[in-house]
Design an enzyme around this catalytic site. Structure first.
Site, PDB file in Angstrom:
ATOM      1  CB  SER A 154      -0.857  -0.116   1.255  1.00 25.93           C
ATOM      2  OG  SER A 154      -2.073   0.919   1.102  1.00 25.93           O
ATOM      3  CG  ASP A 246      -7.136  -1.741  -3.730  1.00 26.22           C
ATOM      4  OD1 ASP A 246      -7.293  -0.771  -3.644  1.00 26.22           O
ATOM      5  OD2 ASP A 246      -6.125  -2.181  -3.477  1.00 26.22           O
ATOM      6  CG  HIS A 276      -6.260  -1.721   0.237  1.00 26.39           C
ATOM      7  ND1 HIS A 276      -5.401  -1.558  -0.937  1.00 26.39           N
ATOM      8  CD2 HIS A 276      -5.545  -1.192   1.187  1.00 26.39           C
ATOM      9  CE1 HIS A 276      -4.148  -0.706  -0.374  1.00 26.39           C
ATOM     10  NE2 HIS A 276      -4.343  -0.353   0.793  1.00 26.39           N
TER      11      HIS A 276
END
Length: 306
Positions: A154, A246, A276
């Site tokens: 991320s 996501d 995610h």
């Protein structure tokens, strides 16, 4: 954005994971204070904590006298290459503790030393504090003669990709691979998955907008968003994995395509049932378990330990 339907996976394990996440970290968490967000996130991370692999040694130290890092040393090490892990959390939450078990398991699988970085967080520290901290640790390893595999999830994937851009620009060698896990790479926020998955569980497009506004990185800077590079030549072998559900999905898709077009060695995976932050579901979801194994195998391949 809020009027569009919420896309949802169907895999039982990931649905259970999402339910647990929502009970610790509300879907509207970004509307709370920074302190509250961190308190919720830390509690969520503790919920998914795991015992360390047998024989794993942990050592905390400071790099350059100010950047906390944690070394993970497996009982058996098969490569001199180091793994440098940069944690996710939107540049706002996360710590050495939040990804502790994840780092230990990757190091154990790859039979390689792994270093996790406790970089400074926003909003107390805006961009480029985060990339500067991580680059200082990377320089520390390269200056010691180490070869390095960069890994990030991320926001950490954003930082890892940015370090590769910085190292290339400054002529550093020694990065032998990068592993980007549902990375944020500077997409346009309005098209593709940013529109299609605007209300995805776990992370919405509005959340991405929030995290960018807190970080205050300059738009169009290739260190802040690796998709903005003018040339993708000469980058190290790359493994990218994204989640279908996501908004960041197409950042990874598009980056993989640009790397392939430039002749860079690239592996790309898209997890069809994942959301995610699915890394935390690796012990309760079949899709996450398979995806995590693929990450570990890629790390091992780049590190030369498989």
């Amino acid at each position: 954005m809020s009027s569009s339907p919420r896309p949802m996976p169907t895999e039982a394990g990931i649905l259970q994971f999402m339910e647990i996440c929502d009970s610790f970290y509300p879907p509207d968490a970004v509307t709370a204070s920074i302190e509250q967000q961190r308190e919720w996130y830390d509690a969520l991370c503790r919920q998914f904590d795991r015992p360390l692999p047998d024989g794993m040694r942990i050592e905390d130290e400071m790099v350059r006298g100010r950047i906390p890092v944690r070394w993970y040393r497996p009982e058996t090490v098969r490569t001199s290459t180091c793994l440098l892990y940069l944690h996710g959390g939107g540049f706002v939450v996360g710590s050495l503790e939040s990804h502790h078990a994840i780092c230990a398991e990757i190091a154990d699988h790859a039979r390689a030393d792994l270093i996790s970085v406790d970089y400074r967080l926003a909003p107390e520290h805006r961009w480029p504090a985060q990339t500067d901290d991580c680059f200082a640790v990377l320089r520390h390893l390269l200056d010691a003669g180490k070869t390095v595999v960069l890994i990030g999830d991320s926001a950490g994937g954003n930082l890892a990709a940015g370090l590769v851009v910085r190292a290339k620009g400054q002529g550093f060698s020694g990065i032998v691979g990068q592993v980007l896990i549902y990375p944020a790479l500077g997409g346009d926020l309005v098209s593709g998955s940013y529109e299609e998955m605007a209300n995805a569980p776990g992370l919405t497009t509005a959340d991405v907008v929030y995290y960018r506004s807190v970080l205050q990185a300059p738009a169009g800077d290739p260190v802040a968003g690796a998709l903005a590079q003018s040339s993708f030549d000469g980058l190290p072998p790359t493994f990218i994995t994204v989640a279908y559900f996501d908004p960041l999905r197409d950042d990874g898709r598009n980056y993989a395509a640009k790397l392939a077009q430039a002749g860079v060695e690239v592996w790309f995976r898209e997890e069809p049932q994942m959301v995610h932050a699915w890394l935390r579901a690796r012990h309760m979801s079949d899709g996450a378990r398979t995806g995590f194994r693929a990450i570990c195998d890629a790390v091992s391949r780049f590190a030369g330990s498989n």
